[in-house]
Design a protein around this motif. Structure first.
Motif, PDB file in Angstrom:
ATOM      1  N   MET A   1      12.477  18.306  -8.644  1.00  0.00           N
ATOM      2  CA  MET A   1      13.463  17.656  -7.787  1.00  0.00           C
ATOM      3  C   MET A   1      14.771  18.407  -7.967  1.00  0.00           C
ATOM      4  O   MET A   1      15.719  17.935  -8.605  1.00  0.00           O
ATOM      5  N   VAL A   2      14.791  19.614  -7.395  1.00  0.00           N
ATOM      6  CA  VAL A   2      15.900  20.548  -7.609  1.00  0.00           C
ATOM      7  C   VAL A   2      16.268  21.198  -6.279  1.00  0.00           C
ATOM      8  O   VAL A   2      15.461  21.281  -5.358  1.00  0.00           O
ATOM      9  N   THR A   3      17.489  21.704  -6.200  1.00  0.00           N
ATOM     10  CA  THR A   3      17.985  22.321  -4.972  1.00  0.00           C
ATOM     11  C   THR A   3      17.439  23.721  -4.763  1.00  0.00           C
ATOM     12  O   THR A   3      17.171  24.133  -3.633  1.00  0.00           O
ATOM     13  N   ASN A   4      17.267  24.472  -5.844  1.00  0.00           N
ATOM     14  CA  ASN A   4      16.809  25.864  -5.747  1.00  0.00           C
ATOM     15  C   ASN A   4      15.549  26.076  -6.582  1.00  0.00           C
ATOM     16  O   ASN A   4      15.587  26.679  -7.663  1.00  0.00           O
TER      17      ASN A   4
ATOM     18  N   PHE B   1      11.530  10.568 -25.826  1.00  0.00           N
ATOM     19  CA  PHE B   1      11.668  12.022 -25.851  1.00  0.00           C
ATOM     20  C   PHE B   1      11.817  12.582 -27.264  1.00  0.00           C
ATOM     21  O   PHE B   1      11.649  13.778 -27.476  1.00  0.00           O
ATOM     22  N   ALA B   2      12.125  11.728 -28.218  1.00  0.00           N
ATOM     23  CA  ALA B   2      12.171  12.185 -29.602  1.00  0.00           C
ATOM     24  C   ALA B   2      10.771  12.378 -30.170  1.00  0.00           C
ATOM     25  O   ALA B   2      10.602  13.003 -31.214  1.00  0.00           O
ATOM     26  N   ASN B   3       9.770  11.850 -29.447  1.00  0.00           N
ATOM     27  CA  ASN B   3       8.382  11.944 -29.900  1.00  0.00           C
ATOM     28  C   ASN B   3       7.478  12.363 -28.742  1.00  0.00           C
ATOM     29  O   ASN B   3       6.400  11.809 -28.546  1.00  0.00           O
ATOM     30  N   LEU B   4       7.913  13.361 -27.976  1.00  0.00           N
ATOM     31  CA  LEU B   4       7.225  13.709 -26.745  1.00  0.00           C
ATOM     32  C   LEU B   4       5.789  14.187 -26.995  1.00  0.00           C
ATOM     33  O   LEU B   4       4.880  13.829 -26.233  1.00  0.00           O
ATOM     34  N   ALA B   5       5.569  14.953 -28.033  1.00  0.00           N
ATOM     35  CA  ALA B   5       4.217  15.451 -28.312  1.00  0.00           C
ATOM     36  C   ALA B   5       3.260  14.305 -28.607  1.00  0.00           C
ATOM     37  O   ALA B   5       2.131  14.274 -28.089  1.00  0.00           O
ATOM     38  N   SER B   6       3.695  13.349 -29.414  1.00  0.00           N
ATOM     39  CA  SER B   6       2.822  12.224 -29.735  1.00  0.00           C
ATOM     40  C   SER B   6       2.631  11.311 -28.535  1.00  0.00           C
ATOM     41  O   SER B   6       1.549  10.729 -28.349  1.00  0.00           O
ATOM     42  N   GLU B   7       3.649  11.174 -27.691  1.00  0.00           N
ATOM     43  CA  GLU B   7       3.525  10.396 -26.468  1.00  0.00           C
ATOM     44  C   GLU B   7       2.497  11.046 -25.534  1.00  0.00           C
ATOM     45  O   GLU B   7       1.680  10.360 -24.908  1.00  0.00           O
TER      46      GLU B   7
ATOM     47  N   ASP C   1      -5.447  12.165 -16.990  1.00  0.00           N
ATOM     48  CA  ASP C   1      -6.016  13.463 -16.625  1.00  0.00           C
ATOM     49  C   ASP C   1      -4.965  14.572 -16.666  1.00  0.00           C
ATOM     50  O   ASP C   1      -5.235  15.681 -17.118  1.00  0.00           O
ATOM     51  N   TRP C   2      -3.794  14.276 -16.152  1.00  0.00           N
ATOM     52  CA  TRP C   2      -2.673  15.201 -16.141  1.00  0.00           C
ATOM     53  C   TRP C   2      -1.474  14.514 -16.778  1.00  0.00           C
ATOM     54  O   TRP C   2      -1.460  13.290 -16.931  1.00  0.00           O
ATOM     55  N   LEU C   3      -0.442  15.295 -17.110  1.00  0.00           N
ATOM     56  CA  LEU C   3       0.848  14.764 -17.527  1.00  0.00           C
ATOM     57  C   LEU C   3       1.880  15.163 -16.475  1.00  0.00           C
ATOM     58  O   LEU C   3       2.064  16.355 -16.204  1.00  0.00           O
ATOM     59  N   HIS C   4       2.517  14.173 -15.872  1.00  0.00           N
ATOM     60  CA  HIS C   4       3.472  14.426 -14.800  1.00  0.00           C
ATOM     61  C   HIS C   4       4.860  14.622 -15.401  1.00  0.00           C
ATOM     62  O   HIS C   4       5.397  13.735 -16.074  1.00  0.00           O
ATOM     63  N   MET C   5       5.450  15.778 -15.134  1.00  0.00           N
ATOM     64  CA  MET C   5       6.736  16.149 -15.710  1.00  0.00           C
ATOM     65  C   MET C   5       7.794  16.174 -14.597  1.00  0.00           C
ATOM     66  O   MET C   5       7.745  17.010 -13.692  1.00  0.00           O
ATOM     67  N   ASP C   6       8.736  15.230 -14.661  1.00  0.00           N
ATOM     68  CA  ASP C   6       9.778  15.123 -13.636  1.00  0.00           C
ATOM     69  C   ASP C   6      10.980  15.971 -14.023  1.00  0.00           C
ATOM     70  O   ASP C   6      11.691  15.668 -14.986  1.00  0.00           O
ATOM     71  N   ILE C   7      11.220  17.017 -13.248  1.00  0.00           N
ATOM     72  CA  ILE C   7      12.318  17.953 -13.516  1.00  0.00           C
ATOM     73  C   ILE C   7      13.390  17.747 -12.454  1.00  0.00           C
ATOM     74  O   ILE C   7      13.161  17.980 -11.269  1.00  0.00           O
TER      75      ILE C   7
ATOM     76  N   THR D   1      17.274  15.673 -15.935  1.00  0.00           N
ATOM     77  CA  THR D   1      16.226  15.390 -16.929  1.00  0.00           C
ATOM     78  C   THR D   1      15.899  16.627 -17.748  1.00  0.00           C
ATOM     79  O   THR D   1      16.745  17.120 -18.478  1.00  0.00           O
ATOM     80  N   ILE D   2      14.685  17.128 -17.624  1.00  0.00           N
ATOM     81  CA  ILE D   2      14.213  18.205 -18.490  1.00  0.00           C
ATOM     82  C   ILE D   2      14.122  19.524 -17.741  1.00  0.00           C
ATOM     83  O   ILE D   2      14.266  19.583 -16.521  1.00  0.00           O
ATOM     84  N   GLY D   3      13.857  20.576 -18.485  1.00  0.00           N
ATOM     85  CA  GLY D   3      13.676  21.897 -17.900  1.00  0.00           C
ATOM     86  C   GLY D   3      12.644  22.684 -18.670  1.00  0.00           C
ATOM     87  O   GLY D   3      11.859  22.138 -19.452  1.00  0.00           O
ATOM     88  N   ALA D   4      12.656  23.990 -18.467  1.00  0.00           N
ATOM     89  CA  ALA D   4      11.655  24.865 -19.068  1.00  0.00           C
ATOM     90  C   ALA D   4      11.600  24.771 -20.598  1.00  0.00           C
ATOM     91  O   ALA D   4      10.505  24.832 -21.171  1.00  0.00           O
ATOM     92  N   PRO D   5      12.729  24.632 -21.318  1.00  0.00           N
ATOM     93  CA  PRO D   5      12.629  24.552 -22.783  1.00  0.00           C
ATOM     94  C   PRO D   5      11.774  23.379 -23.268  1.00  0.00           C
ATOM     95  O   PRO D   5      11.040  23.509 -24.256  1.00  0.00           O
ATOM     96  N   VAL D   6      11.852  22.239 -22.584  1.00  0.00           N
ATOM     97  CA  VAL D   6      11.044  21.078 -22.979  1.00  0.00           C
ATOM     98  C   VAL D   6       9.575  21.328 -22.658  1.00  0.00           C
ATOM     99  O   VAL D   6       8.682  20.994 -23.456  1.00  0.00           O
ATOM    100  N   ILE D   7       9.295  21.930 -21.502  1.00  0.00           N
ATOM    101  CA  ILE D   7       7.910  22.272 -21.153  1.00  0.00           C
ATOM    102  C   ILE D   7       7.331  23.239 -22.187  1.00  0.00           C
ATOM    103  O   ILE D   7       6.190  23.078 -22.646  1.00  0.00           O
ATOM    104  N   GLU D   8       8.113  24.224 -22.577  1.00  0.00           N
ATOM    105  CA  GLU D   8       7.656  25.200 -23.576  1.00  0.00           C
ATOM    106  C   GLU D   8       7.362  24.520 -24.913  1.00  0.00           C
ATOM    107  O   GLU D   8       6.357  24.819 -25.573  1.00  0.00           O
ATOM    108  N   SER D   9       8.221  23.605 -25.315  1.00  0.00           N
ATOM    109  CA  SER D   9       8.013  22.910 -26.588  1.00  0.00           C
ATOM    110  C   SER D   9       6.764  22.036 -26.537  1.00  0.00           C
ATOM    111  O   SER D   9       5.964  22.007 -27.479  1.00  0.00           O
TER     112      SER D   9
END
Length: 206
Positions: free
Chosen positions: A70-73, A16-22, A32-38, A48-56
């Motif tokens: 994977m959230v309640t609301n 996660f310190a190098n998410l863009a390069s990963e 084809d896609w990048l799967h983001m587990d929230i 795990t992550i939220g909107a700020p990480v997606i935005e970055s």
């Protein structure tokens, strides 16, 4: 109309310190896609992550960001994820039985692609109304592990749900996670067309 196979590695296994390069590495290897587990630490124990990480991350890639909530609301996440640049928004049927119609409408209003996920213990019939609706989801994610943590053992019996879905909905996008490299051919025969993995792709996949 047919469906196109896609590979969507889970970025949960990233450095996660190098998410863009990963992310670039996965796309260079053929993802084809990048799967983001929230995860919210409530619907599942992990956080795990939220909107700020997606935005970055969005600042560094034009890839389809396949967000699995994977959230309640989930409805609380629609606006922030839409603003952040999420491409797909997949919520769990277990927490949306009372408001899934509103949820789908809000997701689409933010220019995201709606999907619904179900846990291993949830009957496949629970997602039928969401697919058959006049304003339907566009993908079903069949969980082949319990949501919340990566690295779990694949539950092969869950592929029966995929077979049932494919027979009932020939043109529906069906995602299953995780997969094992040795099982790719077998699972492709089960006719899910979007495959995620809890480990990052290796170059020899391509």
């Amino acid at each position: 109309m047919g469906v196109t196979p896609k590979i969507a590695p889970s970025m949960l296994s990233s450095d996660f310190a190098n998410l863009a390069s990963e992310a670039k590495r996965m796309l260079d290897f053929g993802a084809d896609w990048l799967h983001m587990d929230i995860m919210d630490g409530h619907f599942v124990p992990n956080l795990t992550i939220g909107a700020p990480v997606i935005e970055s991350l969005r600042k560094h890639t034009k890839a389809f960001l396949d967000c699995h909530l994977m959230v309640t609301n989930p409805i609380d996440y629609v606006e922030p994820l839409g603003k952040a640049g999420a491409s797909g928004f997949t919520f769990h049927v277990e927490v949306s039985k009372e408001n899934w119609q509103e949820l789908i409408q809000k997701i689409k209003s933010k220019a995201m692609r709606p999907g619904v996920a179900l846990k291993p213990g949830t009957l496949i019939e629970e997602v039928y109304p969401l697919v058959d609706s006049e304003n339907p989801v566009e993908m079903v994610l069949v969980m082949t592990v319990e949501p919340g943590f990566g690295g779990q053992k694949f539950m092969p019996q869950m592929m029966d749900k995929v077979r049932v879905l494919r027979k009932k909905y020939p043109s529906l996008d069906i995602e299953n996670v995780p997969i094992q490299i040795s099982d790719i051919a077998r699972k492709m025969k089960c006719q899910s067309n979007i495959h995620g993995h809890s480990c990052l792709l290796k170059k020899w996949w391509v």
